[in-house]
Scaffold this active site. Structure first.
Site, short mmCIF file in Angstrom:
data_model
loop_
_atom_site.label_atom_id
_atom_site.label_comp_id
_atom_site.label_asym_id
_atom_site.label_seq_id
_atom_site.Cartn_x
_atom_site.Cartn_y
_atom_site.Cartn_z
N ALA A 116 0.85 -1.19 0.00
CA ALA A 116 0.00 0.00 0.00
C ALA A 116 0.88 1.24 0.00
O ALA A 116 2.03 1.20 0.48
CB ALA A 116 -0.90 -0.01 1.22
N GLY A 173 0.06 -4.90 1.14
CA GLY A 173 -1.18 -4.91 0.35
C GLY A 173 -1.02 -5.63 -0.98
O GLY A 173 -1.97 -6.21 -1.49
N GLU A 213 -1.36 -9.20 -0.30
CA GLU A 213 -2.79 -9.46 -0.10
C GLU A 213 -3.50 -9.56 -1.45
O GLU A 213 -4.36 -10.42 -1.66
CB GLU A 213 -3.41 -8.35 0.76
CG GLU A 213 -2.94 -8.45 2.20
CD GLU A 213 -3.38 -7.28 3.07
OE1 GLU A 213 -3.13 -6.13 2.68
OE2 GLU A 213 -3.96 -7.52 4.15
N GLU A 266 4.18 -4.95 7.33
CA GLU A 266 3.36 -3.98 8.08
C GLU A 266 3.82 -3.84 9.51
O GLU A 266 3.84 -2.75 10.09
CB GLU A 266 1.88 -4.41 8.08
CG GLU A 266 1.15 -4.11 6.79
CD GLU A 266 1.23 -5.22 5.77
OE1 GLU A 266 2.16 -6.07 5.88
OE2 GLU A 266 0.38 -5.25 4.88
N1 CO8 Z 1 4.58 3.26 -0.49
C1 CO8 Z 1 5.03 4.40 -1.04
N2 CO8 Z 1 6.20 4.49 -1.70
C2 CO8 Z 1 6.95 3.40 -1.82
C3 CO8 Z 1 6.54 2.16 -1.28
C4 CO8 Z 1 5.29 2.11 -0.58
N3 CO8 Z 1 4.81 0.98 -0.09
N4 CO8 Z 1 7.50 1.25 -1.54
C5 CO8 Z 1 8.46 1.87 -2.24
N5 CO8 Z 1 8.14 3.17 -2.42
C6 CO8 Z 1 8.93 4.20 -3.12
C7 CO8 Z 1 10.14 4.63 -2.30
O1 CO8 Z 1 9.76 5.61 -1.36
C8 CO8 Z 1 11.06 5.16 -3.38
O2 CO8 Z 1 10.63 6.44 -3.76
P1 CO8 Z 1 11.72 7.62 -3.96
O3 CO8 Z 1 12.54 7.14 -5.14
O4 CO8 Z 1 10.88 8.82 -4.25
O5 CO8 Z 1 12.51 7.67 -2.71
C9 CO8 Z 1 10.78 4.24 -4.57
O6 CO8 Z 1 9.50 3.64 -4.29
C10 CO8 Z 1 11.81 3.14 -4.71
O7 CO8 Z 1 11.90 2.44 -3.49
P2 CO8 Z 1 13.28 2.23 -2.66
O8 CO8 Z 1 14.26 3.30 -3.02
O9 CO8 Z 1 12.94 2.04 -1.23
O10 CO8 Z 1 13.78 0.85 -3.33
P3 CO8 Z 1 14.71 -0.25 -2.62
O11 CO8 Z 1 15.06 -1.21 -3.70
O12 CO8 Z 1 15.81 0.40 -1.88
O13 CO8 Z 1 13.78 -0.97 -1.54
C11 CO8 Z 1 11.76 -2.05 -0.74
C12 CO8 Z 1 12.67 -1.73 -1.96
C13 CO8 Z 1 12.52 -2.94 0.23
C14 CO8 Z 1 10.54 -2.75 -1.29
C15 CO8 Z 1 11.39 -0.73 -0.06
O14 CO8 Z 1 10.92 0.18 -1.02
C16 CO8 Z 1 10.32 -0.88 0.99
O15 CO8 Z 1 10.58 -1.37 2.08
N6 CO8 Z 1 9.07 -0.45 0.67
C17 CO8 Z 1 7.96 -0.48 1.60
C18 CO8 Z 1 7.46 -1.89 1.80
C19 CO8 Z 1 6.32 -1.90 2.80
O16 CO8 Z 1 6.49 -1.60 3.97
N7 CO8 Z 1 5.12 -2.29 2.32
C20 CO8 Z 1 3.95 -2.41 3.17
C21 CO8 Z 1 3.17 -1.14 3.14
S1 CO8 Z 1 1.86 -1.14 4.32
C22 CO8 Z 1 0.62 -2.05 3.59
O17 CO8 Z 1 0.77 -2.56 2.52
C23 CO8 Z 1 -0.66 -2.15 4.36
C24 CO8 Z 1 -1.76 -2.82 3.56
C25 CO8 Z 1 -3.09 -2.65 4.18
C26 CO8 Z 1 -4.21 -2.23 3.31
C27 CO8 Z 1 -4.05 -2.32 1.81
C28 CO8 Z 1 -4.73 -1.16 1.10
C29 CO8 Z 1 -4.22 -0.99 -0.33
#
Ligand code: CO8
Length: 258
Positions: free
Chosen positions: A66, A109, A112, A132
């Site tokens: 998400a 998400g 999911e 999460e």
């Molecule tokens: N949300 C927003 N932006 C994101 C997300 C995200 N989930 N994941 C990555 N991005 C963005 C980063 O901020 C980055 O943006 P910018 O270049 O502007 O800084 C860009 O994507 C590239 O990402 P990274 O530089 O972080 O890339 P890496 O290769 O270093 O890392 C990872 C990849 C490990 C996947 C890392 O991006 C990460 O940890 N992302 C978040 C993962 C996460 O925590 N996901 C769970 C989110 S919570 C959730 O899903 C709750 C669901 C409940 C309801 C569902 C409703 C839809």
């Protein structure tokens, strides 16, 4: 085809493709994207010539979860009033088979969403997980429920408590993924499978999907009552007449979806 902001869609014969398309943020699922996915799914579900739907992500991965930016400042009451999960509920009513094709990350998400697919294929590089917990929250779109039903309590607790990522191989071992392919051949193999599935009698596939999904929630007795009705119902279809006639006449059946 329609103009979307966050996804791309196309059809190739009887197979419809939906691609998540916000590669600059690893296809983070904002609410607009989820609404578009559902809109496209419902259109394809109604389109008479579509027989299977393939869901995948553009760029580096399927999706990293998400959109964290969209929810970082939210309060409980905002979440409640948004009522965003009604879109997810509609996903459960799509009658045609949905095949997920996952490469790279399928986190939060996005995991999911992958768990909502009827069949799941993945690339060798796929990583599934529920991070999460590391954000101080937990899954909200069915993750604790679907993962537990699929992989069992033991693994679900382990993965959900820690946010530890699951490799494609491990996902396959626990029945989360149907098959694992090399990254380069994932889409080709998924499309090939979808085309084969499209040749099956669509009403049978439809009622099998419905019955299997019912079985996840129902008692054996209730599930079997439901199965029996669907079984009987198929005997009003032209495809049942054709399928059995073709068997008796020792020829290949021509199914029409009626
Ligand atoms: N949300 C927003 N932006 C994101 C997300 C995200 N989930 N994941 C990555 N991005 C963005 C980063 O901020 C980055 O943006 P910018 O270049 O502007 O800084 C860009 O994507 C590239 O990402 P990274 O530089 O972080 O890339 P890496 O290769 O270093 O890392 C990872 C990849 C490990 C996947 C890392 O991006 C990460 O940890 N992302 C978040 C993962 C996460 O925590 N996901 C769970 C989110 S919570 C959730 O899903 C709750 C669901 C409940 C309801 C569902 C409703 C839809």
């Amino acid at each position: 085809s329609k103009e979307f902001c966050f996804i791309e869609t196309r059809t190739e014969g009887p197979v419809a493709f939906i691609e998540l398309n916000r590669p600059e943020v690893l296809n983070a699922l904002n609410r607009g994207m989820v609404a578009e996915i559902l809109g496209a799914m419902e259109d394809f579900d109604r389109a008479e010539d579509v027989r299977a739907i393939v869901l995948s992500g553009k760029g580096r991965c399927f999706a990293a979860g998400a959109d964290i930016d969209e929810m970082a400042a939210a309060e409980s009451i905002d979440m409640e009033l948004l009522n965003q999960f009604t879109d997810w509920d509609r996903l459960a009513w799509i009658k045609k088979p949905i095949i997920g094709a996952v490469h790279g990350f399928a986190l939060g998400g996005a995991f999911e969403l992958a768990l909502c697919c009827d069949l799941l294929f993945s690339a060798e590089d796929a990583e599934f997980g529920f991070p999460e917990v590391l954000l101080g929250v937990m899954p909200g779109a069915g993750g604790t429920v679907r993962l537990t039903k699929l992989a069992g309590k033991t693994k679900a607790m382990e993965w959900l408590f820690t946010g530890k990522r699951i490799s494609a191989k491990e996902a396959r071992e626990f029945g989360i993924v149907n098959q694992v392919f090399a990254r380069e051949t994932l889409m080709e193999e998924t499309a090939r499978y979808a085309r084969e599935l499209a040749k099956m009698p669509p009403l049978s596939v439809r009622f099998i999907k419905e019955s299997v999904l019912k079985a996840i929630d129902a008692s054996i007795y209730e599930g079997m009552q439901f199965e029996r009705k669907n079984f009987s119902l198929l005997f009003s279809s032209e495809d049942q007449k054709e399928g059995m006639k073709a068997f008796i006449e020792k020829r290949k059946a021509q199914f029409k979806g009626r």
